[in-house]
Design an enzyme around this catalytic site. Sequence first.
Site, PDB file in Angstrom:
ATOM      1  N   HIS A  21      -7.824   8.212   4.214  1.00  0.00           N
ATOM      2  CA  HIS A  21      -7.411   7.069   3.388  1.00  0.00           C
ATOM      3  C   HIS A  21      -8.313   5.860   3.679  1.00  0.00           C
ATOM      4  CE1 HIS A  21      -3.146   8.931   3.608  1.00  0.00           C
ATOM      5  NE2 HIS A  21      -3.455   8.971   2.324  1.00  0.00           N
ATOM      6  N   LYS A  45       8.380  14.154  -2.209  1.00  0.00           N
ATOM      7  CA  LYS A  45       8.101  14.270  -0.778  1.00  0.00           C
ATOM      8  C   LYS A  45       9.233  13.702   0.058  1.00  0.00           C
ATOM      9  CE  LYS A  45       3.095  14.122  -1.192  1.00  0.00           C
ATOM     10  NZ  LYS A  45       1.875  13.377  -0.893  1.00  0.00           N
ATOM     11  N   ARG A  94     -10.420  15.327  -2.730  1.00  0.00           N
ATOM     12  CA  ARG A  94     -10.996  16.060  -1.603  1.00  0.00           C
ATOM     13  C   ARG A  94     -11.642  17.359  -2.050  1.00  0.00           C
ATOM     14  NH1 ARG A  94      -5.401  15.115   1.258  1.00  0.00           N
ATOM     15  NH2 ARG A  94      -4.965  15.193  -0.959  1.00  0.00           N
ATOM     16  N   SER A 132      -2.319  13.717   5.256  1.00  0.00           N
ATOM     17  CA  SER A 132      -1.195  13.283   6.107  1.00  0.00           C
ATOM     18  C   SER A 132      -0.362  14.494   6.516  1.00  0.00           C
ATOM     19  CB  SER A 132      -0.323  12.286   5.347  1.00  0.00           C
ATOM     20  OG  SER A 132      -1.070  11.177   4.935  1.00  0.00           O
TER      21      SER A 132
HETATM   22  N1  LIG Z   1      -8.753  12.831   3.554  1.00  0.00           N
HETATM   23  C1  LIG Z   1      -8.744  12.237   2.367  1.00  0.00           C
HETATM   24  N2  LIG Z   1      -9.902  11.964   1.746  1.00  0.00           N
HETATM   25  C2  LIG Z   1      -9.901  11.401   0.532  1.00  0.00           C
HETATM   26  N3  LIG Z   1      -8.831  11.055  -0.162  1.00  0.00           N
HETATM   27  C3  LIG Z   1      -7.644  11.295   0.412  1.00  0.00           C
HETATM   28  C4  LIG Z   1      -7.535  11.877   1.697  1.00  0.00           C
HETATM   29  N4  LIG Z   1      -6.215  12.001   2.005  1.00  0.00           N
HETATM   30  C5  LIG Z   1      -5.562  11.510   0.935  1.00  0.00           C
HETATM   31  N5  LIG Z   1      -6.410  11.085  -0.016  1.00  0.00           N
HETATM   32  C6  LIG Z   1      -6.099  10.502  -1.311  1.00  0.00           C
HETATM   33  O1  LIG Z   1      -5.366   9.314  -1.118  1.00  0.00           O
HETATM   34  C7  LIG Z   1      -4.419   9.162  -2.151  1.00  0.00           C
HETATM   35  C8  LIG Z   1      -3.039   9.030  -1.545  1.00  0.00           C
HETATM   36  O2  LIG Z   1      -2.695  10.237  -0.919  1.00  0.00           O
HETATM   37  P1  LIG Z   1      -1.269  10.479  -0.281  1.00  0.00           P
HETATM   38  O3  LIG Z   1      -1.026   9.458   0.774  1.00  0.00           O
HETATM   39  O4  LIG Z   1      -1.177  11.897   0.084  1.00  0.00           O
HETATM   40  O5  LIG Z   1      -0.271  10.120  -1.457  1.00  0.00           O
HETATM   41  P2  LIG Z   1       0.211  10.997  -2.695  1.00  0.00           P
HETATM   42  O6  LIG Z   1       1.660  11.249  -2.411  1.00  0.00           O
HETATM   43  O7  LIG Z   1       0.000  10.103  -3.872  1.00  0.00           O
HETATM   44  O8  LIG Z   1      -0.620  12.247  -2.732  1.00  0.00           O
HETATM   45  C9  LIG Z   1      -4.589  10.383  -3.054  1.00  0.00           C
HETATM   46  O9  LIG Z   1      -5.473  10.045  -4.100  1.00  0.00           O
HETATM   47  C10 LIG Z   1      -5.205  11.406  -2.151  1.00  0.00           C
HETATM   48  O10 LIG Z   1      -5.965  12.351  -2.883  1.00  0.00           O
HETATM   49 MG   LIG Z   2      -1.340  13.718  -1.266  1.00  0.00          MG
END
Ligand SMILES: Nc1ncnc2c1ncn2[C@@H]1O[C@H](COP(=O)(O)OP(=O)(O)O)[C@@H](O)[C@H]1O
Ligand SMILES: [Mg+2]
Length: 163
Positions: A21, A45, A94, A132
């Site tokens: 993030h 979630k 990703r 996460s």
């Molecule tokens: N390691 C990572 N690299 C790039 N983008 C990421 C990574 N982890 C999460 N994201 C991106 O960050 C955003 C928020 O992810 P996340 O916290 O999982 O929330 P959500 O519930 O919306 O998926 C999403 O666009 C996700 O693809």
């Molecule tokens: Mg996600």
Amino acid sequence: MTKKKITAIYPGSFDPVTNGHIDIIKRSIKIFSKVIPAILVNPEKKPLFTVEERLYLLKDACKDLEGVEPVFFDGLLVDAAKKYGATVVIRGIRAVSDYEYELQMALMNRSLYEELETLFLVPAQEYSFLSSRLVKDVYGAGGDIKNFVTPLVAEKLREKFNR
Ligand SMILES: Nc1ncnc2c1ncn2[C@@H]1O[C@H](COP(=O)(O)OP(=O)(O)O)[C@@H](O)[C@H]1O
Ligand SMILES: [Mg+2]
């Protein structure tokens, strides 16, 4: 790069914030004058951390990044965007597997708010496997996650899992 005088919103669950993030946030603030990482409620979630804990961890992760202002918003992304004056939504991609869901959301958000553009950014390769979910699973199974999260997130995970 000359920054655009545009506010971008970066929505997510951030349960908890990871270095993936943070990588996306750092890339975003190189482009836009203001970036709002926004914790939104994803009804699909069941979060490990409360909204307050997630916001605290996200704020700590962004404390040295000028122009980055994390928030929590209880409602739809498009309403959060309107509230904070954001005209761009940042999402991280990703792998191809992220794409289908992201496309669906981007098109839905556009149908709700025509002026809102979704921008997909790609993280450094070293974070392209990171999520996460994986951090929680690996930590829960006894693994070391310190290379993937901030020291404060590592500390809070330790408390949550009673290590
Ligand atoms: N390691 C990572 N690299 C790039 N983008 C990421 C990574 N982890 C999460 N994201 C991106 O960050 C955003 C928020 O992810 P996340 O916290 O999982 O929330 P959500 O519930 O919306 O998926 C999403 O666009 C996700 O693809
Ligand atoms: Mg996600």
